[in-house]
Design a protein around this motif. Structure first.
Motif, short mmCIF file in Angstrom:
data_model
loop_
_atom_site.label_atom_id
_atom_site.label_comp_id
_atom_site.label_asym_id
_atom_site.label_seq_id
_atom_site.Cartn_x
_atom_site.Cartn_y
_atom_site.Cartn_z
N TYR A 33 0.81 -1.22 0.00
CA TYR A 33 0.00 0.00 0.00
C TYR A 33 0.85 1.28 0.00
O TYR A 33 0.59 2.19 -0.77
CB TYR A 33 -0.87 0.06 1.26
N VAL A 34 1.82 1.33 0.93
CA VAL A 34 2.57 2.59 1.11
C VAL A 34 3.37 2.97 -0.14
O VAL A 34 3.75 4.13 -0.30
CB VAL A 34 3.53 2.55 2.32
N ASN A 35 3.62 2.01 -1.01
CA ASN A 35 4.40 2.30 -2.22
C ASN A 35 3.52 2.52 -3.46
O ASN A 35 4.04 2.78 -4.55
CB ASN A 35 5.39 1.16 -2.48
N LEU A 36 2.22 2.42 -3.28
CA LEU A 36 1.33 2.54 -4.45
C LEU A 36 1.36 3.94 -5.09
O LEU A 36 1.47 4.03 -6.32
CB LEU A 36 -0.11 2.16 -4.07
N PRO A 37 1.27 5.03 -4.31
CA PRO A 37 1.25 6.34 -4.99
C PRO A 37 2.50 6.57 -5.85
O PRO A 37 2.40 7.04 -6.99
CB PRO A 37 1.19 7.34 -3.83
N LYS A 38 3.65 6.18 -5.31
CA LYS A 38 4.89 6.37 -6.07
C LYS A 38 4.90 5.48 -7.32
O LYS A 38 5.34 5.89 -8.39
CB LYS A 38 6.09 6.05 -5.16
N ALA A 39 4.41 4.27 -7.15
CA ALA A 39 4.37 3.36 -8.30
C ALA A 39 3.48 3.93 -9.41
O ALA A 39 3.84 3.91 -10.59
CB ALA A 39 3.84 1.99 -7.86
#
Ligand code: PGA
Length: 252
Positions: free
Chosen positions: A44-50
Motif C-alpha cells: 500500500y505505502v508504495n502505491l502512490p509512487k508506483a
C-alpha cells in the motif's frame, strides 16, 4: 483470443527506495506489447509512487487487498475509494495468505468482490486448494466452492473486470510448481464451472492466471497450456530480470 496477463504480487517486500529501484529496473527491462498486460502489486505505502513512476508506461498498478466497507472504524484498513483516489483500480482479492493468516472467509471475500464490482475495479480473484485437499482428491470441489461462494452472486457484466488466479497453496513460495497438465486440468475445470453458471461465451472471455512458483524456467510451458492466460508471480516478480523473462514467455 484472450490477452495474457502477467501480474507481480510483491507481498510484504520492498521499502519505498527499493520499490522505486525495482520499478526503474522494470521500466528499463520490460517491453510490454499488445499481446500481454503487465501488472505489479506493491505494498500500500508504495502505491502512490508506483502510480506516478508508471504514469506513461504500460504497467498497471494493483493493490494486494482492500476492505469491503466504504469507510469507517476499521483500523488499519484501506477502502476501494482510497485506492481509486490515488489512481489504483485493480486489486488482488482472496490470496491464500490473506485467507490463511488473516482469516478471510468466503463470506468476507464475497463482500470484497461485490465492492470491487460496485467500484468498477479489476478484481484478480485467487482460488486454490491446500495440499491435503489435493491428496484427498477434493481439489475441484474446493476451488468450485471458493468461486461460487464469493463470485456467483455477481451479475454477468461483473466478469468484464474479473480475472481468476488459480494458485494451489502447496505451490506458493515452495518451489514446487503444479505441472503444466495439473494447471491446465484445473483451469479447464474453472472455465467449465464458469460456463455452467454464466454461459460459454463469458467463460471463454475470462482470463485465468496460474500462480505458484512460476519462474523464467517454467513459465513458457505453463503459459502455453490452452486455458492458462498468464500468471500471478510472487518471488520471481521481485527481480526485474526474472519478471521480464516471465513477461517475455507470455508474449505470443
Ligand atoms: P510465488 O507466489 O510465485 O512466490 O510462489 C505466488 C503468489 O503467491 O501469488
Amino acid at each position: 483470443m484472450r490477452t495474457k496477463i502477467v501480474a507481480g504480487n510483491w507481498k510484504m517486500n520492498k521499502t519505498l527506495p527499493e520499490a522505486v529501484a525495482l520499478i526503474e529496473a522494470l521500466k528499463n527491462n520490460i517491453q510490454p506489447d499488445k499481446t500481454v498486460e503487465v501488472i505489479i502489486a506493491p505494498a500500500y505505502v508504495n502505491l502512490p509512487k508506483a502510480v506516478e513512476l508508471l504514469q506513461d508506461f504500460p504497467i498497471a498498478v494493483s493493490a494486494q487487498n482492500m476492505h469491503f466497507a466504504d469507510h469507517g472504524a476499521y483500523t488499519g484498513e484501506i477502502s476501494a475509494d482510497m485506492l481509486k483516489a490515488i489512481g489504483v483500480d485493480t486489486v488482488i482479492l482472496g490470496h491464500s495468505e490473506r485467507r490463511a493468516y488473516f482469516n478471510e472467509t468466503d463470506d468476507v471475500l464475497q463482500k470484497k468482490a461485490q465492492k470491487a464490482y460496485e467500484k468498477n475495479m479489476t478484481n484478480i480473484f485467487c482460488v486454490g486448494e491446500q495440499l491435503e485437499d489435493r491428496t484427498k482428491g477434493r481439489h475441484f470441489e474446493v476451488v468450485k466452492n471458493q468461486l461460487s461462494k464469493a463470485l456467483f452472486d455477481l451479475p454477468l457484466q461483473a466478469y468484464k473486470k474479473i480475472v481468476i488466479a488459480y494458485e494451489p497453496v502447496w505451490a506458493i513460495g515452495t518451489g514446487q510448481t503444479a505441472s503444466p497438465e495439473q494447471a491446465q486440468e484445473m483451469h479447464r475445470f474453472i472455465r467449465e464451472t464458469l460456463a455452467q453458471k454464466y454461459g460459454r461465451d463469458l467463460a471463454n472471455h475470462v482470463r485465468i492466471l496460474y500462480g505458484g512458483s512460476v519462474k523464467p524456467a517454467n513459465a513458457s510451458e505453463i503459459f502455453s497450456q490452452p486455458d492458462v492466460d498468464g500468471g500471478l508471480i510472487g518471488g520471481a516478480s521481485l527481480n526485474a530480470e526474472d519478471f521480464n523473462a516471465i513477461v517475455t514467455a507470455a508474449k505470443s
